[in-house]
Design a protein around this motif. Structure first.
Motif, mmCIF file in Angstrom:
data_model
loop_
_atom_site.group_PDB
_atom_site.id
_atom_site.type_symbol
_atom_site.label_atom_id
_atom_site.label_comp_id
_atom_site.label_asym_id
_atom_site.label_seq_id
_atom_site.Cartn_x
_atom_site.Cartn_y
_atom_site.Cartn_z
ATOM 1 N N LEU A 175 -5.157 -1.805 -12.152
ATOM 2 C CA LEU A 175 -4.228 -2.480 -11.253
ATOM 3 C C LEU A 175 -4.607 -3.953 -11.099
ATOM 4 C CD1 LEU A 175 -3.786 0.146 -8.385
ATOM 5 C CD2 LEU A 175 -2.483 -0.094 -10.512
ATOM 6 N N GLU A 176 -3.673 -4.828 -11.424
ATOM 7 C CA GLU A 176 -3.844 -6.260 -11.223
ATOM 8 C C GLU A 176 -2.882 -6.729 -10.144
ATOM 9 O OE1 GLU A 176 -3.314 -8.375 -14.837
ATOM 10 O OE2 GLU A 176 -4.839 -7.240 -15.942
ATOM 11 N N ALA A 177 -3.299 -7.716 -9.359
ATOM 12 C CA ALA A 177 -2.404 -8.272 -8.351
ATOM 13 C C ALA A 177 -1.129 -8.775 -9.022
ATOM 14 C CB ALA A 177 -3.104 -9.401 -7.600
ATOM 15 N N THR B 194 0.343 -8.833 -4.092
ATOM 16 C CA THR B 194 -0.089 -10.224 -4.255
ATOM 17 C C THR B 194 -1.406 -10.498 -3.542
ATOM 18 O OG1 THR B 194 2.263 -10.791 -4.289
ATOM 19 C CG2 THR B 194 0.709 -12.614 -4.077
ATOM 20 N N ALA B 195 -1.601 -9.854 -2.389
ATOM 21 C CA ALA B 195 -2.816 -10.070 -1.594
ATOM 22 C C ALA B 195 -3.980 -9.203 -2.051
ATOM 23 C CB ALA B 195 -2.515 -9.796 -0.120
ATOM 24 N N ARG C 64 9.457 -4.528 -10.360
ATOM 25 C CA ARG C 64 8.860 -5.859 -10.317
ATOM 26 C C ARG C 64 7.841 -5.889 -9.175
ATOM 27 N NH1 ARG C 64 11.754 -10.059 -12.783
ATOM 28 N NH2 ARG C 64 10.784 -11.503 -11.297
ATOM 29 N N ASN C 65 6.605 -6.207 -9.510
ATOM 30 C CA ASN C 65 5.541 -6.307 -8.512
ATOM 31 C C ASN C 65 5.379 -7.781 -8.165
ATOM 32 O OD1 ASN C 65 3.301 -5.964 -6.895
ATOM 33 N ND2 ASN C 65 1.913 -5.385 -8.549
ATOM 34 N N GLU C 66 5.924 -8.197 -7.007
ATOM 35 C CA GLU C 66 5.975 -9.618 -6.710
ATOM 36 C C GLU C 66 6.037 -9.851 -5.201
ATOM 37 O OE1 GLU C 66 9.543 -10.766 -8.721
ATOM 38 O OE2 GLU C 66 10.844 -9.735 -7.282
ATOM 39 N N ASP C 67 5.459 -10.941 -4.757
ATOM 40 C CA ASP C 67 5.553 -11.364 -3.364
ATOM 41 C C ASP C 67 5.266 -10.214 -2.390
ATOM 42 O OD1 ASP C 67 6.264 -13.927 -4.221
ATOM 43 O OD2 ASP C 67 8.385 -13.394 -4.306
ATOM 44 N N CYS C 68 4.125 -9.573 -2.599
ATOM 45 C CA CYS C 68 3.638 -8.501 -1.712
ATOM 46 C C CYS C 68 4.625 -7.342 -1.587
ATOM 47 C CB CYS C 68 3.296 -9.064 -0.334
ATOM 48 S SG CYS C 68 1.747 -9.993 -0.332
ATOM 49 N N GLY C 69 5.156 -6.897 -2.710
ATOM 50 C CA GLY C 69 6.002 -5.720 -2.692
ATOM 51 C C GLY C 69 6.420 -5.305 -4.088
#
Length: 424
Positions: free
Chosen positions: A35-37, A57-58, A79-84
């Motif tokens: 798992l990558e941010a 993201t965090a 899409r894994n983006e902007d804390c969601g």
């Protein structure tokens, strides 16, 4: 074993008693390194439940049902983006706790904004992301695994899919007798004084292939020892390989002289499991790349992106008969693949009623009796095995070494075994 008991031991999906046991323990979803941010979400399947894990993201990890609660599309494409994690189908976006933080296809006052994705309590430790799939009102405190006694412990992990039931894989992990034959090329007898383990072989101070086994039930499961005649001083000493079974799916197997070893045999569903092999050491040990090379389990080389094997039952594990004729015992590269050839050849769920167990199967017999009894206990509403243990995993240890015959092997399966002198 009766077919009904075999089912109790093996089946984990739905309301199966063994699955209920598993769901009263924290289960490993994936390795932390996967798992990558803001990276790609990772699909996982545990006890028949399809999941998706992601790191926001965090840096916070989340574990959700794979299916979007809107129309059931897979969030693994999200899409894994902007804390969601945003579903591609209609743009619904979920935080790590399942809260819907954006609903692109619905008006601001839509009643559907009260929905949530099903999220599972998640924890990161010991090189893994863990999830609680049991009763959300009865989450047990997370317990540090045996291979992470300190935050700085050096950990290397092999991950590999096994196309068979979890129980027959675990039975391989607690079967000390098979290593003298199946893994004899990788674990040869140490005939030369001062020989040590290398990246390609672990050397043993015994050529005894018929160990005497002794087992003892504990509050966490059981431990047992395989006792063999050593090459040197066989009249006064004994070669001990002790193994620890931490119910329901963890095994501490005998270490070598360079690092400690643990395995987790985690049910994916009734007929598949994920095999994790962990090498660890307080300060040294073996690096991740070297560990995977030794096990012939390098992603992209030996393994496909979904952790299935390139050497598998369909291609006879690429067994090399010429190498066998030249002295390689199995003709199969890598200890895990050698094991999997045996496990998977039994079928997705082995018919244990056809087994003929002998004196080298003491641990197998103990495991079957204990876990079938545990499944029946859960059916009666009793606590799941391992949930009332007073023993801490980090205080347990497997052991390998030559000791005086007067020594009690049981004393070497607690933390002091890590500092014990193996011989006089």
């Amino acid at each position: 074993m009766r077919p009904a008991d075999n089912d109790l031991l093996c089946r984990v999906e739905g309301d199966a008693p063994m699955g209920r046991i598993m769901r009263q323990h924290w289960l490993p979803v994936c390795m932390s390194e996967e798992l990558e941010a803001d990276g790609a979400p990772v699909k996982s399947r545990l006890v028949g439940v399809d999941l998706v894990a992601f790191r926001d993201t965090a840096g916070k990890v989340g574990v959700l049902d794979e299916r979007c609660p809107h129309r059931g599309a897979s969030l693994a494409f999200g899409r894994n983006e902007d804390c969601g994690l945003r579903c591609l189908y209609h743009g619904w976006k979920f935080a790590t706790d399942g809260e819907i933080v954006d609903m692109a296809s619905e008006p601001a006052d839509s009643r559907m904004r009260n929905l949530r994705a099903r999220a599972y309590p998640a924890h990161e430790a010991g090189g893994f992301v863990w999830a609680w799939l049991g009763d959300p009102e009865a989450v047990r405190p997370f317990e540090t695994p045996a291979w992470a006694p300190t935050p700085t412990t050096k950990i290397a992990i092999v991950k590999m899919h096994a196309a068979c039931n979890w129980a027959q894989v675990l039975e391989g992990s607690i079967d000390s007798a098979h290593s003298s034959s199946l893994h004899s090329t990788n674990m040869p007898t140490a005939e030369v004084e001062g020989s040590t383990a290398t990246e390609t072989a672990w050397l043993r101070p015994s050529n005894d292939k018929a160990p005497r086994l002794e087992a003892e039930v504990t509050d966490y499961g059981f431990h047992y020892a395989a006792l063999r005649r050593p090459i040197r001083d066989p009249e006064t000493h004994v070669y001990v390989r002790s193994t620890v079974f931490i119910a329901p799916f963890t095994v501490l197997i005998p270490p070598n002289d360079k690092y400690n070893l643990a395995q987790m045999l985690v049910p994916i569903d009734d007929e598949n499991c994920m095999f994790y092999w962990i090498a660890w050491h307080p300060t040294g040990g073996i690096g991740q790349d070297a560990w995977r090379r030794f096990c012939a389990a390098v992603p992209g080389v030996d393994l496909n992106p979904d952790w299935t094997k390139k050497r598998n039952l369909q291609n006879n594990f690429l067994q090399d008969r010429a190498a066998m004729a030249a002295g390689d015992f199995t003709g199969i590269e890598g200890i895990p693949a050698q094991d999997m050839a045996m496990w998977e050849s039994m079928g997705p769920i082995a018919d244990r009623s056809e087994d003929h167990l002998g004196s080298s199967d003491v641990a197998i017999i103990q495991f079957r009796r204990q876990m079938v009894a545990a499944a029946k206990a859960v059916q009666k509403g009793e606590p799941a095995i391992g949930t009332t243990s007073k023993s801490r995993q980090v205080d347990l240890a497997s052991f390998e070494g030559v000791v005086p015959k007067t020594a009690d092997w049981r004393t070497f399966t607690t933390r002091n075994a890590r500092q014990a002198e193996p011989a006089e």
